[in-house]
Structure formats: structure tokens, C-alpha cells
Motif scaffolding. Sequence first.
Motif, short mmCIF file in Angstrom:
data_model
loop_
_atom_site.label_atom_id
_atom_site.label_comp_id
_atom_site.label_asym_id
_atom_site.label_seq_id
_atom_site.Cartn_x
_atom_site.Cartn_y
_atom_site.Cartn_z
N MET A 1 0.85 -1.20 0.00
CA MET A 1 0.00 0.00 0.00
C MET A 1 0.88 1.25 0.00
N VAL A 2 0.59 2.16 -0.92
CA VAL A 2 1.36 3.39 -1.03
C VAL A 2 0.99 4.32 0.13
N VAL A 4 0.04 7.45 2.20
CA VAL A 4 -0.81 8.58 1.85
C VAL A 4 -0.60 9.70 2.87
N ASN A 113 -10.86 10.18 -4.08
CA ASN A 113 -9.48 9.88 -3.71
C ASN A 113 -9.41 8.43 -3.22
N GLU A 114 -9.18 7.51 -4.16
CA GLU A 114 -9.16 6.09 -3.81
C GLU A 114 -8.05 5.74 -2.84
N ALA A 115 -6.90 6.41 -2.96
CA ALA A 115 -5.79 6.13 -2.05
C ALA A 115 -6.17 6.51 -0.62
N ASP A 118 -8.59 3.96 0.93
CA ASP A 118 -7.97 2.71 1.37
C ASP A 118 -7.39 2.77 2.77
#
Length: 244
Positions: A1-2, A4, A113-115, A118
Motif C-alpha cells: 500500500m502506497v 498517503v 481519492n481512492e488512495a 484505502d
Amino acid sequence: MVAVDIARAVTDYQGVDEFPGLPKAWRWSPIPVFVFSLAVDAEGSRAYQVNTRDNFDEGLVRAVLEFSREHRIGEGRESEPFTVLPGFTYGSYGFDSVAAVPPAVHRYHIGRNEALNDVVTAVFPAYRCEFSGTETLDEAEYRFRHMLRPATMSRPPVPYLRMRYENTKTAGDSIGPDRGFTTHDVLLRELDLLDGAPGSFVEFENLHGEVWKVEWDGSWVVNGVRQEAPLSEDWIMASLGCTS
């Protein structure tokens, strides 16, 4: 996972203000009836969000966010559709728990903003009797979106309730052999309609998987035991695990 930058992602929304009295937390109102409130966890890698509709209570929302942050509710349990932590109270409200749902259920930031979506856990004040702990993802999504009304802070309990029924007088019945989700007002209505309808039944299940079959044979019969008086709403709510 990036990773955020949650603070930056949230403050990019229009009309965002810091949440009074709560560090690393913000609130915003995209339209007048809604207020969205979000608080970052201690590590800054995840966040908790409370959405309210019509009746925003700043103290209650702050208490839910503080409780969620303190107990790290839902952390490491993203695969579970509902995480429920009892022991929450606030003022004159009847809530006894805080519930959390993962990004796949709430979808609060999908399309924007999907990120961010998550890393956000949706939290809301709840009643323990509303959850069995056995819900599938689809069941949790259905109840979260269509039954529980998590954004309504003044709501009464919506107990976990599955029911099937058949009424010979009204010709009404449920679809198929399985018990489906419904609300307790529907259960009360169908129990009342048993009066004078021999051969009819209402069968319902609570959060513990306990099942009651109510029939009419000149009086109400519950799991084969004749009742001397009509079934009360208090008895129904107690059977569903919701008591004051």
C-alpha cells in the motif's frame, strides 16, 4: 500500500476546518445536511471517519473519534466486515458500542481519492445487538448502506434480525426457504397479523443464532409453547438482544 499524506488529502477538500478540541482531526460539510469528520491515528498512517446527517453533535462525534483512536478499532482487521467494540457511552444517547467498517464497505472517498479511501476506517456509534460477527462482506455492505443509518446520531437500535413468514389470512409470505434481513417493525407487524390466521407462522433469528417460531392456534404459540398473552414489544426487543 502506497503511503498517503492523509492531512494533505483531507485539506484538499473544500471548506475543511480543524476539528475543535481534537488534534490531527478535521471536519467539512459538502452539502448542508452532511458533516464529515476525520481523525488520523497515532502513527499517521490510517484515519477514522464519522459521517453525520441532519443532526451533527460535535461532542458525540469527538467522543467516537477519540474512542476509535484510543482503542485502534479495526486495526489489522480489514477483512472483517464489521468490528464492534462495546463499552462506549456518551451523554443521554443509548449507544453502547462503536462499530467500524473497512474501506470496501464504506467507500467514502471512492471517485474522489481512492488512495485516501484505502486508509480510512468508517466508525459510528452503535448498539451491540445490531451485529452478529458472522456477516459476509455483501451482508455488511447491505446493512451498512440500507438498514443501520450510521449517519443518523438520533437513531434507535436496528437489531440483527433475520425472518421468514407465511400468513394464510393476508396471503403474504417471505421469498424462499431462508430467513432474510428485516427490521423489527416488520417483525412486529407480522406477529400482530398472526391473530386469527391459523396455519400461519413467523420465524425469526437474533445475533446469537437463536431462533423463535411463532404460530397461531387460537393464541400465540412460541416454539411449541402456548402464550397466555400477546407478545409484547419489550419481549421482542429482549429476544433480539436489545435491552435498555
